[in-house]
Design an enzyme around this catalytic site. Structure first.
Site, PDB file in Angstrom:
ATOM      1  CD  GLN A  73      -2.886  -0.880  -0.190  1.00  0.00           C
ATOM      2  OE1 GLN A  73      -3.160   0.254  -0.618  1.00  0.00           O
ATOM      3  NE2 GLN A  73      -3.306  -1.980  -0.790  1.00  0.00           N
ATOM      4  CB  SER A  74       4.339   1.840  -1.074  1.00  0.00           C
ATOM      5  OG  SER A  74       5.167   2.936  -1.391  1.00  0.00           O
TER       6      SER A  74
END
Length: 344
Positions: A73-74
């Protein structure tokens, strides 16, 4: 070739937050939000400022592929993929493999598309979904457990790509380097132009470059970094980059850092953070994420409660983006969903 690559339109808006200010104990005119979530590219966010400098450097070196690392989820990985798409480069994102995912060894550094696939038996969501739409390839690595291991895996990915004839450019974790931090040196100048009498600038402190650039522009006394738990010693990292930008040593001890909003761990939702997200949304209609901006807001609230920030002091909360991560955070979805009300 210019020093940086134009990826957004500047300056970003500076919006008043009078209802939120009064709700947390400040005066109505004290609190403003710097909307760096509205940078436009790929869903917006602070990493665009860093990538303008880093992508320009990649192009100067003749790169055809941007390689970077981060969690599934960067926000940084998503915006690196968006920047690559904007300038016509490929993007490979090196990520720790979730249990049950189509992972590969970090040594082989293969890259696979996530378009139309599930990860660990779950539909692709949040930032990972946007990575897919942006055409990025994912190099899943099994043994990576933190930024250092991911960076090592990203270097191996670059080596493997070179063996295949590609020209990769390694974008640092979080886009955080002295070069990337120049983006927030510029942001600090924007903030001063928009709020000349600013006393406090509150920002999430992750990989360090955002705070470093702001400290270089505004001085350590005006910048409050709220640690999100991404690095074991983010203050020292931010201080080193700030020193590189100014040419003067910056002692880490001089930085204002709150470490009281991390909770259990970086990716785990902390109740005060959910409370802050809810309060900001209800008061101003502004949406935050559970890892970065939610923690920054929670740190702001805590700083007002303990008197570090007082009524009458002009304060800016930097909204660094990250909203897509909210939709990929299963715990946040469940807990926030319990707040849903129905009309009798």
């Amino acid at each position: 070739m210019p020093e940086k690559c134009a990826l957004a339109v500047w300056p970003t808006p500076m919006e008043p937050a009078p209802r939120l200010a009064e709700a947390i104990g400040l005066r109505a005119g004290d609190l403003w939000i710097k909307r760096d979530d509205l940078t436009g590219l790929g869903g917006g966010g602070n990493k665009v400022r860093k990538l303008e400098w880093l992508v320009a450097d990649a192009l100067r070196h003749g790169a055809d592929t941007l390689v970077t690392s981060g969690g599934p989820q960067s926000n940084h990985a998503r915006l690196t993929a968006a920047a690559a798409a904007r300038v016509g480069l490929d993007a490979v994102l090196v990520m720790p493999a979730p249990a049950g995912s189509p992972s590969v060894s970090g040594k082989s550094a293969a890259a696979k598309s996530v378009v139309g696939k599930s990860v660990a038996g779950k539909p692709v969501a949040g930032n990972l979904l946007l990575d897919a739409l942006l055409g990025a390839r994912i190099a899943w690595v099994e043994e990576a457990s933190g930024p250092a291991e991911l960076t090592d895996a990203a270097r191996r990915t670059c080596a493997a790509l070179r063996e295949r004839g590609a020209r990769p450019y390694l974008v640092p974790f979080g886009g955080s380097s002295a070069l990337g931090a120049r983006g927030y040196l510029e942001a600090g100048a924007e903030i001063l132009a928009q709020q000349p009498d600013v006393r406090h600038v509150v920002t999430a402190l992750g990989s360090g470059a955002t705070m470093a650039g702001l400290v270089a522009a505004l001085g350590p006394g005006r910048v409050l970094g709220v640690d999100v738990g991404a690095l074991p010693d983010p203050g020292r990292t931010a201080a080193a980059m700030a020193g590189d930008l100014t040419g003067r040593a910056q002692p880490a001890e001089a930085l204002r850092i709150r470490a009281d909003q991390v909770g259990e761990a970086y990716a785990v939702l902390y109740q005060p953070v959910l409370d802050a997200i809810t309060a900001v949304a209800a008061a101003e209609g502004v949406l935050l994420d559970p890892v970065y901006t939610g923690r920054a807001a929670a740190g702001l609230f805590a700083a007002v409660r303990d008197g570090d920030i007082r009524p009458g002091e002009r304060t800016v909360l930097v909204h660094t983006g990250g909203l897509p991560g909210l939709f990929g955070h299963a715990e946040a979805s469940v807990r926030a969903g319990r707040l849903l009300r129905t009309q009798d």
